[in-house]
Motif scaffolding. Structure first.
Motif, short mmCIF file in Angstrom:
data_model
loop_
_atom_site.label_atom_id
_atom_site.label_comp_id
_atom_site.label_asym_id
_atom_site.label_seq_id
_atom_site.Cartn_x
_atom_site.Cartn_y
_atom_site.Cartn_z
N ARG A 95 -6.76 3.13 -5.67
CA ARG A 95 -6.53 2.59 -7.19
C ARG A 95 -5.58 1.35 -6.99
O ARG A 95 -4.73 1.32 -6.30
N ALA A 96 -5.76 0.34 -7.88
CA ALA A 96 -4.98 -0.72 -7.87
C ALA A 96 -3.84 -0.37 -8.51
O ALA A 96 -3.62 0.42 -9.57
N ALA A 97 -2.67 -0.99 -8.07
CA ALA A 97 -1.52 -1.06 -8.42
C ALA A 97 -1.27 -1.44 -10.04
O ALA A 97 -1.87 -2.43 -10.51
N MET B 116 0.82 -1.20 -0.01
CA MET B 116 -0.10 0.08 -0.08
C MET B 116 0.84 1.28 0.05
O MET B 116 1.55 1.35 0.83
N THR B 117 0.56 2.06 -1.00
CA THR B 117 1.15 3.31 -1.03
C THR B 117 0.20 4.47 -0.77
O THR B 117 -0.99 4.48 -1.51
N LEU B 118 0.37 5.56 0.02
CA LEU B 118 -0.35 6.42 -0.07
C LEU B 118 0.28 7.78 -0.43
O LEU B 118 1.38 8.27 0.09
N ARG B 119 -0.40 8.33 -1.15
CA ARG B 119 0.31 9.72 -1.92
C ARG B 119 -0.89 10.82 -1.95
O ARG B 119 -2.08 10.62 -1.82
N ALA B 120 -0.58 11.99 -1.83
CA ALA B 120 -1.23 13.34 -1.93
C ALA B 120 -0.62 14.36 -2.61
O ALA B 120 0.56 14.36 -2.87
N ARG B 121 -1.73 15.24 -3.06
CA ARG B 121 -1.03 16.39 -4.22
C ARG B 121 -0.73 17.55 -3.29
O ARG B 121 -1.18 17.80 -2.18
N VAL B 122 0.33 18.15 -3.82
CA VAL B 122 1.01 19.54 -3.19
C VAL B 122 -0.21 20.61 -3.80
O VAL B 122 -0.57 20.61 -4.81
N THR B 123 -0.89 21.16 -2.73
CA THR B 123 -2.07 21.99 -2.92
C THR B 123 -1.89 23.51 -2.93
O THR B 123 -2.15 24.40 -3.47
N ASP C 99 2.25 18.60 -8.01
CA ASP C 99 3.11 17.51 -7.68
C ASP C 99 2.57 16.46 -6.58
O ASP C 99 1.83 16.82 -5.79
N TRP C 100 3.12 15.14 -6.49
CA TRP C 100 2.62 14.17 -5.98
C TRP C 100 3.69 14.21 -4.53
O TRP C 100 5.01 14.43 -4.71
N ALA C 101 3.15 14.16 -3.39
CA ALA C 101 4.04 13.80 -2.13
C ALA C 101 3.68 12.45 -1.59
O ALA C 101 2.27 11.93 -1.62
N GLU C 102 4.80 11.48 -1.53
CA GLU C 102 4.46 10.12 -0.92
C GLU C 102 4.35 10.17 0.56
O GLU C 102 5.58 10.51 1.32
N VAL C 103 3.37 10.04 1.11
CA VAL C 103 3.29 9.92 2.56
C VAL C 103 3.55 8.70 3.23
O VAL C 103 4.38 8.55 4.38
N TRP C 104 3.37 7.57 2.51
CA TRP C 104 3.97 6.19 2.77
C TRP C 104 3.92 5.15 1.61
O TRP C 104 3.11 5.55 0.62
N GLY C 105 5.01 4.16 1.71
CA GLY C 105 4.87 3.18 0.45
C GLY C 105 5.81 2.16 0.87
O GLY C 105 6.09 1.61 2.07
#
Length: 264
Positions: free
Chosen positions: A261-263, A140-147, A224-230
């Motif tokens: 989203r599925a990998a 599991m990877t959690l990503r979020a956008r720079v706002t 841009d994406w920031a990866e919170v964990w992966g």
């Protein structure tokens, strides 16, 4: 209960009253409380309930849950297993299952058990002392956008309570994830995220649906994406440690509004 039985859902049974309420076409799995003291019938009661279910042709499975199978000392888990096996011996042969993730990794295949419930191991995580037992890979990877990207000047504070104060000109990226999404607020002051390929500290208190990151010197833009964990640089284990909790709480705490989203 009947709509679930109509759909073929296997129904947990933890008491005689629940057993008697089942419709004739239900498929039941009897829960035995062997020491977790959370849910289930005690062993002596479970035998009676199981026999009644079997007489009606409803008993498909019997199960219990380990309280300490993910800990180095397995003595209590062994005791639970012995209690459970005595119940199984008193009932007709059915599907039996007891092993959670810790049980799978600690015991391996258990005699007479046709199923397992791997839990946390299904995400690719295990307690530190069990990680060498199987080649698990976090999935599991959690990503979020720079706002938002802006500059905090020397002396200015960031986020609630003014816990963090800039000692220099600092480029701050706001990232759209927070404790309403499952990121632990208790990680404040320790958390990091991956931005533009670098680990960068989270500044100040983690907000409900945002957190701020020091991206000074990085080519970071809105969107841009920031990866919170992966699976790589920053793991759920680290996030859990920063928040003073366990991986399971972090993983299961991801909110419903977070898109899945599925990998590829």
């Amino acid at each position: 209960v009947r709509p679930l039985a109509d759909l073929g859902v296997r129904l947990p049974v933890a008491s005689l009253a629940e057993a008697e309420a089942l419709p004739a076409h239900a498929r039941a799995h009897l829960k035995v409380d062997t020491g977790m003291n959370r849910l289930g019938a005690r062993p002596e009661q479970a035998v009676e309930i199981g026999r009644r279910l079997a007489e009606r042709g409803l008993l498909e499975g019997v199960y219990t849950h380990f309280a300490t199978a993910d800990e180095p000392d397995l003595s209590f888990a062994q005791e639970q297993l012995a209690r459970f096996q005595r119940v199984l011996e008193a009932l007709p042969p059915v599907l039996a299952h007891a092993a959670n993730g810790g049980g799978v990794l600690s015991f391996g295949p258990l005699p007479g058990m046709g199923l397992a419930r791997p839990g946390l191991a299904a995400y690719g995580y295990a307690p530190p002392h069990l990680r060498g037992r199987a080649p698990l890979t976090p999935v599991m990877t959690l990503r979020a956008r720079v706002t938002h990207v802006h500059t905090a000047h020397a002396g200015e504070s960031v986020s609630y309570g003014g816990l963090w104060r800039a000692t220099r000109e600092t480029t701050v990226a706001t990232v759209g994830v927070g404790y309403a999404d499952g990121y632990p607020r208790s990680a404040t002051g320790r958390a990091e995220v991956l931005v533009a390929g670098e680990r960068r500290p989270v500044l100040g208190r983690i907000c409900m649906d945002q957190l701020m990151v020091d991206v000074t010197g990085l080519p970071v833009r809105v969107g841009d994406w920031a990866e919170v964990w992966g699976a790589g640089e920053i793991t759920v284990s680290e996030v859990a440690a920063w928040g003073g909790t366990v991986e399971y709480e972090v993983l299961t705490g991801v909110g419903a509004r977070v898109e899945r989203r599925a990998a590829p």
